[in-house]
Design a protein around this motif. Structure first.
Motif, PDB file in Angstrom:
ATOM      1  N   THR A   5       4.518 -16.514  -4.917  1.00 10.83           N
ATOM      2  CA  THR A   5       5.464 -15.484  -5.327  1.00 10.83           C
ATOM      3  C   THR A   5       4.805 -14.604  -6.375  1.00 10.83           C
ATOM      4  O   THR A   5       4.173 -15.106  -7.304  1.00 10.83           O
ATOM      5  CB  THR A   5       6.749 -16.110  -5.891  1.00 10.83           C
ATOM      6  OG1 THR A   5       7.317 -16.974  -4.899  1.00 10.83           O
ATOM      7  CG2 THR A   5       7.760 -15.034  -6.246  1.00 10.83           C
ATOM      8  N   ARG A  14      10.710 -10.312  -7.677  1.00  3.40           N
ATOM      9  CA  ARG A  14       9.580 -11.085  -7.153  1.00  3.40           C
ATOM     10  C   ARG A  14       9.547 -10.919  -5.644  1.00  3.40           C
ATOM     11  O   ARG A  14      10.584 -10.701  -5.007  1.00  3.40           O
ATOM     12  CB  ARG A  14       9.706 -12.569  -7.529  1.00  3.40           C
ATOM     13  CG  ARG A  14       9.954 -12.819  -9.004  1.00  3.40           C
ATOM     14  CD  ARG A  14      10.170 -14.291  -9.309  1.00  3.40           C
ATOM     15  NE  ARG A  14       8.912 -15.015  -9.329  1.00  3.40           N
ATOM     16  CZ  ARG A  14       8.809 -16.338  -9.450  1.00  3.40           C
ATOM     17  NH1 ARG A  14       9.890 -17.076  -9.490  1.00  3.40           N
ATOM     18  NH2 ARG A  14       7.623 -16.918  -9.489  1.00  3.40           N
ATOM     19  N   ASP A  16       7.275 -12.348  -1.913  1.00  2.00           N
ATOM     20  CA  ASP A  16       6.406 -13.384  -1.358  1.00  2.00           C
ATOM     21  C   ASP A  16       5.089 -12.803  -0.865  1.00  2.00           C
ATOM     22  O   ASP A  16       5.000 -11.630  -0.503  1.00  2.00           O
ATOM     23  CB  ASP A  16       7.097 -14.099  -0.198  1.00  2.00           C
ATOM     24  CG  ASP A  16       8.251 -14.976  -0.649  1.00  2.00           C
ATOM     25  OD1 ASP A  16       8.209 -15.465  -1.791  1.00  2.00           O
ATOM     26  OD2 ASP A  16       9.197 -15.169   0.147  1.00  2.00           O
TER      27      ASP A  16
END
Length: 236
Positions: A5, A14, A16
């Motif tokens: 992350t 945030r 991925d």
């Protein structure tokens, strides 16, 4: 699937990213920038290959604001049209900010792996090739590679800001980048001390994809060898 992350630059969100780690201490890190099809199997394979060459490879999900985790197949007509729709909605300036955040995350990953001063490169495909050019002009990435980047002739005003090596692979029969656009790219960049352009005759857009109908094995292997040599020289 191995994911990390990444914090946005402002720290308020945030997203991925797929990560592939080498068996040994990484020699450097490389950010793999997606096509318009998301971080799909082909992009993950690019990361996995780079890991076998000793690099820490990270592919951020740049469409996370639009449709996080999207994976599309360019050989499926409905999914191709869906990808075009995502590209039209995608904010490229925010994408560059997310790439800068990923570069910072990669440097932290290298430091955690015992490489505190490790270099970070970037390699992108299609939309990612354009973003690789923009990353070279707008961030402190150490070296960048763009495959069949689109619209570079409209970004030549940024070429003065490219301070680190940039390699661009050009498909001579690219139906998204016509002969006039390719000519403007050469005229604008051939004399740049940090930029190298390589033409691949007889191949179309997407020739270096890992799978599917667009791939041309001979040209893809040639371009990938050139990329491997380029990163070995400039990242170590």
């Amino acid at each position: 699937m191995t994911q990390v992350t990444v914090n946005t630059l402002d720290g308020e969100a945030r997203f991925d990213a797929y990560i592939a780690r080498p068996d040994q201490t990484p020699r450097a890190a490389i950010i793999v920038i997606q096509e318009i099809f998301g971080v799909n199997e082909g992009i993950r394979r690019k990361c996995d290959k780079l890991a076998t060459e000793g690099y820490l490879a990270i592919a951020p999900d740049l469409f996370w604001r639009l449709e996080p985790g999207i994976e599309l197949d360019p050989d499926v007509p409905d999914q191709l049209q869906q990808a075009f729709g995502l590209m039209k909605r995608f904010d490229q300036d925010l994408g560059i900010q997310d790439l800068e955040a990923t570069i910072r995350a990669a440097r932290q990953q290298l430091s955690d792996a015992g490489v505190p001063d490790g270099k970070v490169g970037a390699v992108g495909y299609c939309l990612g090739g354009r973003l690789a050019y923009m990353t070279a002009a707008r961030t402190d990435v150490n070296a960048s590679v763009g495959y069949y980047a689109v619209g570079i002739d409209g970004l030549l005003g940024e070429q003065h800001a490219i301070a680190h090596p940039l390699l661009l692979h050009i498909a001579k029969d690219d139906h998204f980048v016509d002969a006039d656009a390719q000519r403007r790219m050469h005229e604008g960049l051939d004399n740049h001390p940090k930029v190298t352009l390589i033409d691949y005759p007889g191949v179309d857009h997407g020739f270096a994809t890992e799978m599917g109908d667009r791939r041309n094995d001979i040209a893809a292997e040639q371009a990938d060898r050139n990329t491997t040599d380029f990163f070995a020289r400039h990242l170590g």
